[in-house]
Scaffold this active site. Structure first.
Site, PDB file in Angstrom:
ATOM      1  N   GLN A   1       0.828  -1.213   0.000  1.00 24.10           N
ATOM      2  CA  GLN A   1       0.000   0.000   0.000  1.00 24.10           C
ATOM      3  C   GLN A   1       0.859   1.258   0.000  1.00 24.10           C
ATOM      4  OE1 GLN A   1      -3.476   0.310  -0.166  1.00 24.10           O
ATOM      5  NE2 GLN A   1      -3.449  -1.881  -0.644  1.00 24.10           N
TER       6      GLN A   1
ATOM      7  N   LEU B   1       3.012   1.949  -1.995  1.00 34.16           N
ATOM      8  CA  LEU B   1       3.190   2.384  -3.378  1.00 34.16           C
ATOM      9  C   LEU B   1       2.197   3.469  -3.777  1.00 34.16           C
ATOM     10  CD1 LEU B   1       3.879  -1.033  -5.170  1.00 34.16           C
ATOM     11  CD2 LEU B   1       5.531   0.637  -4.305  1.00 34.16           C
TER      12      LEU B   1
ATOM     13  N   HIS C   1       0.355   1.495 -11.376  1.00 34.26           N
ATOM     14  CA  HIS C   1       1.257   0.920 -12.377  1.00 34.26           C
ATOM     15  C   HIS C   1       1.522  -0.556 -12.081  1.00 34.26           C
ATOM     16  CE1 HIS C   1       4.767   0.108 -14.828  1.00 34.26           C
ATOM     17  NE2 HIS C   1       5.515  -0.058 -13.757  1.00 34.26           N
TER      18      HIS C   1
ATOM     19  N   HIS D   1      10.945   0.304  -4.878  1.00 34.52           N
ATOM     20  CA  HIS D   1      11.275   1.644  -5.388  1.00 34.52           C
ATOM     21  C   HIS D   1      11.340   2.665  -4.246  1.00 34.52           C
ATOM     22  CE1 HIS D   1      12.105   3.207  -9.328  1.00 34.52           C
ATOM     23  NE2 HIS D   1      11.416   2.223  -9.891  1.00 34.52           N
TER      24      HIS D   1
ATOM     25  N   HIS E   1      16.828  -0.484  -6.871  1.00 34.78           N
ATOM     26  CA  HIS E   1      15.469  -0.756  -6.424  1.00 34.78           C
ATOM     27  C   HIS E   1      15.060  -2.192  -6.732  1.00 34.78           C
ATOM     28  CE1 HIS E   1      14.373   0.145 -10.667  1.00 34.78           C
ATOM     29  NE2 HIS E   1      13.324  -0.629 -10.413  1.00 34.78           N
TER      30      HIS E   1
ATOM     31  N   LYS F   1       6.192  -8.478 -39.738  1.00 36.26           N
ATOM     32  CA  LYS F   1       5.382  -7.347 -40.184  1.00 36.26           C
ATOM     33  C   LYS F   1       5.137  -6.337 -39.054  1.00 36.26           C
ATOM     34  CE  LYS F   1       1.378  -8.625 -41.557  1.00 36.26           C
ATOM     35  NZ  LYS F   1       0.096  -9.243 -41.959  1.00 36.26           N
TER      36      LYS F   1
ATOM     37  N   TYR G   1      10.165  13.139 -18.771  1.00 39.91           N
ATOM     38  CA  TYR G   1      11.017  12.712 -17.650  1.00 39.91           C
ATOM     39  C   TYR G   1      12.220  13.634 -17.435  1.00 39.91           C
ATOM     40  CZ  TYR G   1       8.536   8.323 -18.752  1.00 39.91           C
ATOM     41  OH  TYR G   1       7.592   7.367 -19.037  1.00 39.91           O
TER      42      TYR G   1
END
Length: 471
Positions: A52, A54, A77, A121, A144, A246, A266
């Site tokens: 959580q 995150l 994400h 992270h 990370h 292709k 970024y």
């Protein structure tokens, strides 16, 4: 039973190899992928304070201070990568299951790896590990991905999650698959499974599929890359994931869109200015708050997130005054001033060494005496994903589904409009004091003349910016 996607088409995610009914599954609605169904084991990981956390880590760090829509978190994400990882394995199972021997264990393992790949992270995206830690832990190597592995072990032990040890081992190997800690390819069983979440071989993975589309949408950029096409047509050959010949332009668009995000979002000049200030604030606060020590123990690390800035900003302690003042400057938009930038000439990139504040200060000739602490330098590297090499070099294609031959595609056989160079190196210089923009800009120009014999920057620093004095 299947799950309906955004186009109203029945998705086979749970139609094969699934032991539970999605009607009784927990699910969330994601603004990119629609309904995401959460299996019981994944929910056990999600419903922990460590996962959580995150929610308090913005996917794009401080980018929302320039692109206001970029406020999505690593939580959403991670759910997106979890979902796409499951879809990728299920599609391979549907089309090649008998040949690949994909079972429920494989499906669950890859999904859990997708869910937990970013659980280690640090605050403010990659800023924590790439900019902050090197300044306060000189010579100490930390990533990370490695922290994610430690966090996975901690979550399992702390919350007594009943999970097969072999599954945890493989989850951790998949998280590390694109890092320097990756296992040798020859030692893996079903190597293609290790290319789904974090692909160290060629960079095509569902992590990129999710963040490219999610970041483009959040920041208002157009995105003409369609990951669904690659997901639908990929095929395993000789234990690696290959793509239809292709679809080579779709593959190229993946890397081109990623590079465009790096250039325009970024590493936007103002985003980097704010990052420089946040790093300086964290460094100044580190001695008092001992921020860096959190990386030593997962039981403490989960308490560290983006709210550390709010802690600094609201603390009354005198020891935090310098850090607090920097955060106040960010709030009031009194940022480090971007002076100028240049792209390192292509023939000089191979032997390029990072430019430092000392290099700029040593290039001043007259006028105001500059100090290193007045100058900030950003050395920005932007590539397609494999440094100075073409990403197509490491991607294998097949002609059609009856073909047993895989091959690479040379870019000069595709189009002469594709790039002949795959990496940009930008040198940006900032003034920490608005009144020094002119002096630092002049020193920066002198540095370019001394280094290359020409001013490599595209245009001069505007006179208006040079004359700006803080009132």
């Amino acid at each position: 039973m299947g799950a309906y996607n955004n186009d109203g088409v029945l998705s086979p995610i749970y139609s094969l190899g699934s032991s539970h009914d999605v009607r009784i599954s927990k699910h969330v609605h994601d603004n990119v992928h629609g309904n995401i169904y959460l299996d019981p084991l994944s929910v056990k990981f999600i419903d922990t304070e460590e996962f959580q956390r995150l929610r308090e880590l913005k996917q794009l760090g401080v980018t929302h201070m320039v692109y206001p829509g970029g406020v999505h978190s690593r939580f959403e994400h991670s759910l997106g990568v979890y979902w796409l990882a499951g879809e990728a394995v299920q599609k391979l199972k549907n089309y090649q299951g008998s040949d690949l021997d994909i079972d429920r264990f494989d499906l669950q393992t890859v999904k859990i790896a997708g869910l937990l790949h970013d659980v280690g992270h640090g605050p403010f995206s990659h800023l924590f590990e790439r900019e902050f830690l090197p300044q306060v832990r000189n010579g100490f190597h930390w990533s990370h991905e490695d922290m994610s592995v430690k966090m996975v072990d901690h979550i399992v032990n702390q919350h007594h999650i009943d999970i097969d040890r072999e599954m945890i081992k493989r989850v951790e190997e998949m998280i590390l698959a694109s890092s320097e800690f990756a296992m040798p390819r020859s030692s893996r069983e079903k190597r293609f499974l290790y290319e789904i979440v974090a692909n160290g071989r060629n960079g095509i993975d569902v992590d990129k599929f999710d963040y490219i589309v999610r970041d483009c949408r959040a920041c208002g950029l157009g995105c003409n890359f369609e990951f669904q096409r690659l997901m639908e047509t990929m095929r395993v050959m000789d234990d690696e994931i290959c793509y239809r010949a292709k679809d080579y332009l779709t593959v190229h668009k993946l890397f081109a869109t990623r590079a465009d995000l790096y250039r325009t979002v970024y590493t936007h000049p103002k985003v980097k200015a704010i990052e420089l200030m946040v790093v300086d604030a964290l460094v100044k606060a580190n001695d008092y708050l001992d921020i860096a020590s959190h990386i030593e123990d997962p039981s403490q690390y989960w308490k560290l997130d983006d709210t550390i800035i709010r802690t600094i900003e609201t603390a009354p302690n005198e020891e935090l005054k310098e850090a607090r003042d920097l955060i106040l400057r960010i709030r009031r938009r009194n940022l480090y001033q971007f002076c100028n930038e240049y792209a390192v000439p292509k023939d000089k990139m191979e032997n390029f060494k990072n430019v430092t504040a000392q290099d700029i200060v040593c290039s001043q000739k007259s006028g105001v005496t500059l100090k290193e602490e007045d100058v900030a330098v950003c050395n920005v590297r932007i590539d397609l994903t494999r440094g100075r090499h073409s990403p197509l070099e490491s991607i294998n294609f097949f002609q059609d589904y009856d073909s047993e031959e895989k091959f690479t595609i040379r870019e000069d056989h595709i189009s002469h409009l594709l790039p002949t160079s795959y990496q940009d190196m930008l040198v940006r210089v900032y003034s920490k004091k608005p009144e020094l923009v002119g002096a630092i800009s002049e020193a920066f120009e002198n540095f370019q003349l001394k280094t290359y014999g020409v001013k490599a920057q595209v245009h001069a620093t505007p006179e208006k910016k040079k004359r700006r004095i803080l009132s």
